[in-house]
Design an enzyme around this catalytic site. Structure first.
Site, PDB file in Angstrom:
ATOM      1  N   ARG A  43       0.822  -1.219   0.000  1.00 38.70           N
ATOM      2  CA  ARG A  43       0.000   0.000   0.000  1.00 38.70           C
ATOM      3  C   ARG A  43       0.852   1.265   0.000  1.00 38.70           C
ATOM      4  O   ARG A  43       0.394   2.309  -0.461  1.00 38.70           O
ATOM      5  CB  ARG A  43      -0.945  -0.005   1.197  1.00 38.70           C
ATOM      6  N   LYS A 209     -18.899 -16.798   1.296  1.00 37.28           N
ATOM      7  CA  LYS A 209     -20.337 -16.644   1.517  1.00 37.28           C
ATOM      8  C   LYS A 209     -21.063 -16.014   0.338  1.00 37.28           C
ATOM      9  O   LYS A 209     -20.653 -14.971  -0.152  1.00 37.28           O
ATOM     10  CB  LYS A 209     -20.567 -15.784   2.748  1.00 37.28           C
ATOM     11  N   GLY A 362      -9.059  -7.957  -2.166  1.00 30.07           N
ATOM     12  CA  GLY A 362      -9.265  -8.934  -1.094  1.00 30.07           C
ATOM     13  C   GLY A 362      -8.415 -10.181  -1.238  1.00 30.07           C
ATOM     14  O   GLY A 362      -7.246 -10.125  -1.626  1.00 30.07           O
ATOM     15  N   GLY A 385     -13.178  -3.777   0.563  1.00 36.11           N
ATOM     16  CA  GLY A 385     -14.577  -3.332   0.582  1.00 36.11           C
ATOM     17  C   GLY A 385     -14.887  -2.349  -0.534  1.00 36.11           C
ATOM     18  O   GLY A 385     -15.962  -2.400  -1.137  1.00 36.11           O
TER      19      GLY A 385
HETATM   20  P1  AMP Z   1     -14.318 -14.005   0.756  1.00 35.75           P
HETATM   21  O1  AMP Z   1     -13.688 -13.163   1.811  1.00 35.75           O
HETATM   22  O2  AMP Z   1     -15.801 -14.102   0.860  1.00 35.75           O
HETATM   23  O3  AMP Z   1     -13.834 -13.687  -0.638  1.00 35.75           O
HETATM   24  O4  AMP Z   1     -13.845 -15.486   1.073  1.00 35.75           O
HETATM   25  C1  AMP Z   1     -12.506 -15.896   1.050  1.00 35.75           C
HETATM   26  C2  AMP Z   1     -12.385 -17.113   1.903  1.00 35.75           C
HETATM   27  O5  AMP Z   1     -13.261 -18.100   1.426  1.00 35.75           O
HETATM   28  C3  AMP Z   1     -11.010 -17.724   1.910  1.00 35.75           C
HETATM   29  O6  AMP Z   1     -10.441 -17.572   3.173  1.00 35.75           O
HETATM   30  C4  AMP Z   1     -11.273 -19.193   1.585  1.00 35.75           C
HETATM   31  O7  AMP Z   1     -10.560 -20.082   2.415  1.00 35.75           O
HETATM   32  C5  AMP Z   1     -12.758 -19.333   1.858  1.00 35.75           C
HETATM   33  N1  AMP Z   1     -13.324 -20.463   1.112  1.00 35.75           N
HETATM   34  C6  AMP Z   1     -13.224 -20.692  -0.207  1.00 35.75           C
HETATM   35  N2  AMP Z   1     -13.798 -21.868  -0.515  1.00 35.75           N
HETATM   36  C7  AMP Z   1     -14.260 -22.386   0.631  1.00 35.75           C
HETATM   37  C8  AMP Z   1     -14.939 -23.595   0.957  1.00 35.75           C
HETATM   38  N3  AMP Z   1     -15.224 -24.502   0.006  1.00 35.75           N
HETATM   39  N4  AMP Z   1     -15.268 -23.821   2.248  1.00 35.75           N
HETATM   40  C9  AMP Z   1     -14.983 -22.900   3.191  1.00 35.75           C
HETATM   41  N5  AMP Z   1     -14.333 -21.742   2.952  1.00 35.75           N
HETATM   42  C10 AMP Z   1     -13.977 -21.493   1.683  1.00 35.75           C
END
Ligand code: AMP
Length: 406
Positions: A43, A209, A362, A385
């Site tokens: 950054r 999620k 991210g 974000g």
């Molecule tokens: P996000 O912050 O929503 O982009 O999510 C990123 C996170 O999703 C990472 O830390 C991954 O380890 C997690 N992730 C990806 N695939 C899976 C999965 N199949 N089960 C649980 N966590 C997951």
């Protein structure tokens, strides 16, 4: 359909000679556990082109940033002194001063004494609760205590552009306001791919999620040709379609939303690909049993951890034919090597695309680094974000105000 068309003023041709520039950056860098070192200076280096440009053209800089979440308290473990010291190592010809107060007589004394080519880093702006106050008048009064020290405001803090904070919005209101190179590049690249992409345009959306990506999916469906869905969010879609997902992370509250996304995609002629097979595990680690499925179903007692070989094959084929690719969110639990292959293969396929490739902030940024392909991408967004909200089609307060002032 939300079309953003911001044409924010940049600093290329701005006459800054002899001027004091109030520069808002995002120097929210990670520190080691004991707080003694900066563990990733991306950054800082990301804003160096803006800093160098302004200094080379005879400006002096008053730099404002936040670090961490001190919640309006003077938390010395989040002091920007360490950042000022690091910045000095990059700016051989400039003297970098640090003011332990962002407002008040000491900061003003430092600012007044700045010579051409000098830099003053003010203390963490979030030590002051007025910075994030809900009441605009409070933010305005606070901003005035800082803007009075400068002639021009330059915003290079894309990572904070989604925040209606004093140093983002009110600074811009109170001074002639421009976008630094980093902010401008972020806005221009993402706007271009959302508004006038070369096609086929493929979006790869993953992560943990579906709930946090619904708004992004809703917006992208109206703009892209194909969406490849991976990560845990895929299981909510599969379960909503009646498939077996074992102990995978699913969000039952979002089954209806998942259905609506699929229907809406159909209406907009946007193809959505879901995983055809999976790498599964008996527990959320590499220590239990690991099994590849042969179809979309996940057996009882197992959870989906990565997309399987058939899915990798169809996803990478879709990417190969694309002229524009946007990626946000890993395809699996890429932090564990046994479940990183889907993410790594998708990243590698994207790196080979002869077109525009954008990594949307991210976790995908770490994943691209893990795949060793960061340098091959057209643009790697620095926001978390902010990037997500921009992809959702939301107007970012930090961008809107610069556009309004031009
Ligand atoms: P996000 O912050 O929503 O982009 O999510 C990123 C996170 O999703 C990472 O830390 C991954 O380890 C997690 N992730 C990806 N695939 C899976 C999965 N199949 N089960 C649980 N966590 C997951």
């Amino acid at each position: 359909m939300n079309i953003m068309k911001f044409d924010i003023p940049g600093i290329e041709d701005l006459d800054v000679n002899g001027k004091k520039i109030l520069l808002r950056v995002d120097f929210n860098v990670p520190l080691s556990k004991d707080g003694s070192t900066i563990t990733d200076e991306t950054r800082i280096t990301a804003s160096l082109p803006t800093i160098q440009h302004l200094l080379n053209r005879g400006a002096s800089l008053i730099i404002v940033s936040h670090m961490g979440r001190p919640k309006g308290k003077d938390d010395k473990s989040l002091s920007l002194q360490i950042v000022a010291d690091r910045l000095q190592t990059h700016l051989k010809d400039a003297k970098v001063h640090f003011s332990p107060e962002a407002i008040g007589s000491e900061a003003e004394k430092h600012a007044a004494a700045l010579a051409k080519g000098d830099v003053l880093v003010l203390e963490n702006i979030r030590f002051y609760e007025e910075e994030t106050a809900k009441d605009k008048k409070v933010r305005e009064d606070f901003a005035k205590k800082i803007t009075k020290m400068a002639d021009i405001y330059v915003d290079d803090a894309f990572g904070a552009a989604h925040r209606a904070h004093a140093s983002i919005v009110e600074f811009a209101e109170q001074l002639p306001a421009y976008a630094g190179f980093l902010l401008k590049k972020e806005i221009d690249v993402i706007q271009k791919i959302l508004n006038a992409p070369e096609r086929p345009f493929v979006a790869i959306i993953g992560g943990s999620k579906v709930s946090s990506k619904i708004a992004v999916l809703e917006n992208l469906i109206t703009k892209v040709d194909t969406i490849l869905i991976g990560g845990a969010m895929a299981y909510t879609f599969l379960k909503a379609r009646g498939l077996e997902t074992g102990t995978s992370l699913v969000e039952p509250d979002f089954f209806t939303a998942a259905h609506q996304i699929l229907e809406k995609a159909d209406y907009h002629k946007c193809k959505i690909l879901l995983p055809e097979d999976h790498v599964t595990a008996s527990e959320f680690s590499e220590k239990g049993k690991i099994k590849k499925t042969t179809d979309k179903n996940i057996p009882d007692g197992f959870m989906g951890m990565d997309i399987g070989p058939k899915s990798i094959d169809s996803y990478t084929k879709a990417i190969k034919d694309a002229k524009t690719v946007l990626w946000n969110g890993p395809m699996g639990v890429f932090e564990m090597d046994s479940f990183a292959q889907g993410t790594v293969e998708v990243a590698k396929a994207m790196a080979k695309v002869k077109g525009t490739t954008v990594v949307g902030g991210g976790d995908s940024v770490f994943a691209a680094a893990k795949a060793g392909v960061t340098d091959k991408m057209t643009h790697v967004s620095t926001g978390g974000g902010a990037t997500l909200e921009f992809l959702e089609g939301k107007e970012l307060p930090g961008v809107k105000i610069l556009d309004k002032k031009k």
